[in-house]
Design an enzyme around this catalytic site. Structure first.
Site, PDB file in Angstrom:
ATOM      1  N   LYS A   1      -5.250  13.820  19.190  1.00 20.24           N
ATOM      2  CA  LYS A   1      -6.159  13.229  18.071  1.00 20.24           C
ATOM      3  C   LYS A   1      -7.716  13.241  18.372  1.00 20.24           C
ATOM      4  O   LYS A   1      -8.570  13.717  17.666  1.00 20.24           O
ATOM      5  CB  LYS A   1      -5.721  11.760  17.711  1.00 20.24           C
ATOM      6  CG  LYS A   1      -6.644  11.221  16.507  1.00 20.24           C
ATOM      7  CD  LYS A   1      -6.336   9.809  16.464  1.00 20.24           C
ATOM      8  CE  LYS A   1      -4.906   9.495  15.979  1.00 20.24           C
ATOM      9  NZ  LYS A   1      -4.484   9.607  14.548  1.00 20.24           N
TER      10      LYS A   1
ATOM     11  N   HIS B   1      -7.128   1.464  -0.751  1.00 22.25           N
ATOM     12  CA  HIS B   1      -5.734   0.977  -0.500  1.00 22.25           C
ATOM     13  C   HIS B   1      -5.132   0.612  -1.734  1.00 22.25           C
ATOM     14  O   HIS B   1      -5.723  -0.242  -2.436  1.00 22.25           O
ATOM     15  CB  HIS B   1      -5.362  -0.031   0.554  1.00 22.25           C
ATOM     16  CG  HIS B   1      -3.920  -0.159   0.847  1.00 22.25           C
ATOM     17  ND1 HIS B   1      -3.201   0.555   1.659  1.00 22.25           N
ATOM     18  CD2 HIS B   1      -3.308  -1.470   0.516  1.00 22.25           C
ATOM     19  CE1 HIS B   1      -1.986   0.158   1.575  1.00 22.25           C
ATOM     20  NE2 HIS B   1      -2.093  -1.027   1.138  1.00 22.25           N
TER      21      HIS B   1
HETATM   22  C1  GRF Z   1      -4.358   6.359  -3.498  1.00 21.60           C
HETATM   23  O1  GRF Z   1      -3.321   5.409  -4.077  1.00 21.60           O
HETATM   24  C2  GRF Z   1      -4.907   5.446  -2.434  1.00 21.60           C
HETATM   25  O2  GRF Z   1      -5.156   4.199  -2.868  1.00 21.60           O
HETATM   26  C3  GRF Z   1      -3.905   5.784  -1.361  1.00 21.60           C
HETATM   27  O3  GRF Z   1      -3.549   7.087  -1.475  1.00 21.60           O
HETATM   28  C4  GRF Z   1      -3.410   7.329  -2.763  1.00 21.60           C
HETATM   29  C5  GRF Z   1      -4.016   8.701  -2.689  1.00 21.60           C
HETATM   30  O4  GRF Z   1      -4.005   9.227  -4.180  1.00 21.60           O
HETATM   31  N1  GRF Z   1      -4.835   5.613   0.055  1.00 21.60           N
HETATM   32  P1  GRF Z   1      -4.947  10.764  -4.364  1.00 21.60           P
HETATM   33  O5  GRF Z   1      -4.370  11.503  -3.554  1.00 21.60           O
HETATM   34  O6  GRF Z   1      -6.273  10.144  -4.455  1.00 21.60           O
HETATM   35  O7  GRF Z   1      -4.290  11.021  -5.748  1.00 21.60           O
END
Ligand code: GRF
Length: 198
Positions: free
Chosen positions: A72, A116
């Site tokens: 990483k 999130h």
């Molecule tokens: C979202 O629901 C975000 O909260 C989470 O991953 C998802 C990403 O969706 N961390 P997108 O790729 O932006 O459509």
């Protein structure tokens, strides 16, 4: 004295998937809701739809496959060098499905944020919506937080929530969560940039 900033604050968006939040940030810049420049998309999934969005918008892409790096730290050093060269001031994780390591955390202290799809500290991890739905919660929501070395554990910046009556399907709940995300993320980024004088 002239307080006008000569350039817009530079942000990098990290995404691994569909990129609807990435698109919401792009659109917010176009609509004048967010005063920033996306200088690159960073992705660990070169085949993801987020890359198509970047190509369409003419945004530089830093794409990598983790399996081509010994560690990483190795791929994060490669990313960090490019972000520094581009003058990135804020890293915005938008569905980036890798844990950020010490290399990026050390080089960008309090400069990495994440969204999130649940009300943290409840339901961290990759399946926040499903976990909350299956638990039977009646208040759902979205959290934006600083990134630390844990999984969805960093200091909370903002949250938004909504109540359900229990008849909704998980698809309906998910649609509402994403609608909230697409408004809250650009607005929160703008506020952070202003608060930090960026
Ligand atoms: C979202 O629901 C975000 O909260 C989470 O991953 C998802 C990403 O969706 N961390 P997108 O790729 O932006 O459509």
């Amino acid at each position: 004295m002239n307080n006008i900033r000569p350039q817009l604050p530079k942000i990098a968006v990290f995404a691994s998937g569909f990129g609807s939040n990435f698109q919401a940030i792009i659109d917010a810049i176009k609509n004048g809701v967010l005063m920033a420049e996306i200088v690159c998309l960073v992705t660990d999934k070169p085949e993801s739809y987020s890359v198509q969005r970047a190509i369409k918008e003419g945004i530089d892409i830093i794409a990598f496959s983790a399996k081509n790096y010994a560690s990483k730290a190795d791929y994060e050093k490669m990313i960090a060098a490019q972000l520094i060269a581009k003058g990135v001031e804020l890293i915005v994780l938008a569905g980036y499905m890798r844990i950020i390591g010490n290399t990026l955390l050390t080089m960008f202290p309090r400069k990495i944020i994440n969204i999130h799809p649940a009300l943290l500290p409840a339901f961290p991890g990759a399946h926040g919506i499903k976990d909350a739905f299956e638990y039977g919660v009646k208040v759902f929501g979205v959290t934006i937080h600083y990134v630390d070395s844990g999984i969805d554990t960093g200091e909370i910046i903002d949250q938004a929530s909504f109540h359900i009556n229990g008849t909704e399907t998980i698809d309906e709940v998910e649609t509402e969560i994403h609608a909230i995300e697409h408004k809250l993320y650009p607005a929160t980024i703008q506020k952070l940039l202003e608060d930090n004088n960026l």
